[in-house]
Design an enzyme around this catalytic site. Sequence first.
Site, PDB file in Angstrom:
ATOM      1  N   CYS A 163       0.835  -1.215   0.000  1.00  0.00           N
ATOM      2  CA  CYS A 163       0.000   0.000   0.000  1.00  0.00           C
ATOM      3  C   CYS A 163       0.868   1.262   0.000  1.00  0.00           C
ATOM      4  CB  CYS A 163      -0.889  -0.024   1.240  1.00  0.00           C
ATOM      5  SG  CYS A 163      -1.763   1.512   1.524  1.00  0.00           S
TER       6      CYS A 163
HETATM    7  N1  MHO Z   1      -6.417  -1.333   3.132  1.00  0.00           N
HETATM    8  C1  MHO Z   1      -6.535  -0.138   2.363  1.00  0.00           C
HETATM    9  C2  MHO Z   1      -5.470  -0.108   1.321  1.00  0.00           C
HETATM   10  C3  MHO Z   1      -5.466   1.136   0.572  1.00  0.00           C
HETATM   11  S1  MHO Z   1      -4.095   1.246  -0.351  1.00  0.00           S
HETATM   12  C4  MHO Z   1      -3.971   2.741  -0.977  1.00  0.00           C
HETATM   13  C5  MHO Z   1      -7.913  -0.064   1.735  1.00  0.00           C
HETATM   14  O1  MHO Z   1      -8.475  -1.107   1.437  1.00  0.00           O
HETATM   15  O2  MHO Z   1      -8.464   1.013   1.581  1.00  0.00           O
HETATM   16  O3  MHO Z   1      -4.049   0.253  -1.361  1.00  0.00           O
END
Ligand code: MHO
Length: 213
Positions: A16
């Site tokens: 992420c």
């Molecule tokens: N767990 C987060 C990850 C976001 S990331 C920018 C979500 O599902 O929003 O990939």
Amino acid sequence: PGQSEALKKATFGMGCFWACDALFGVVPGVTRTRVGYAGGTKPSPTYKNIGDHTEVVEIEYDPKTASFSQLLSLFWNNHEYGLTKKIKAQYASLILYHDDEQKIEAEKSLSEEQNKQGKNFTTQIKNFDRFYPAEDYHQKYRLQLHTYLVQSLGIATAADLHTPLSTRLNGYVAGAGTLDQFEQDPVCKQLNEKQYDYVKKCLVENQGTGLYC
Ligand code: MHO
């Protein structure tokens, strides 16, 4: 040549991108970061329509203060997802090199890391092609959660999020870096006393909790 001509770029995918943005943002010598999509072929990717691209952080750094090998060691030591398990392209482990020097160093560091840990990594090392900036709400995501700072510092546009100050604060509020680093950071001289104390408190509270998303 002007000073900005001496700055370099590094581009990493390591899970992420909110976490990577915070991690690299506090490194002395790193001047700015931006998150986005790269490494794939789909034209004009977006968060919802990322195609075969990977979430990456684009790091601008001054090689007089920060070295690529220093950035690489943060890369190897801070992956959100295990390097050996199968992950989708969005969260792939990826190094996009910007010159031959970076290519050689990245390849060398991969084999060193594999030897050290006794396992094979899925990390891909490829030539940097094109970076697509992510939507504004993904930029300095951790900083944007702090309405008080955003409002009192007058952060209103994407450009305001791309300053060296926003880059640093995004990391410190998430608990990246040390208290010493924060207190000696020339960028933080731009804060008034109340803002300074606010950021310091966030740093102390969030330190060691992990930056992961
Ligand atoms: N767990 C987060 C990850 C976001 S990331 C920018 C979500 O599902 O929003 O990939």
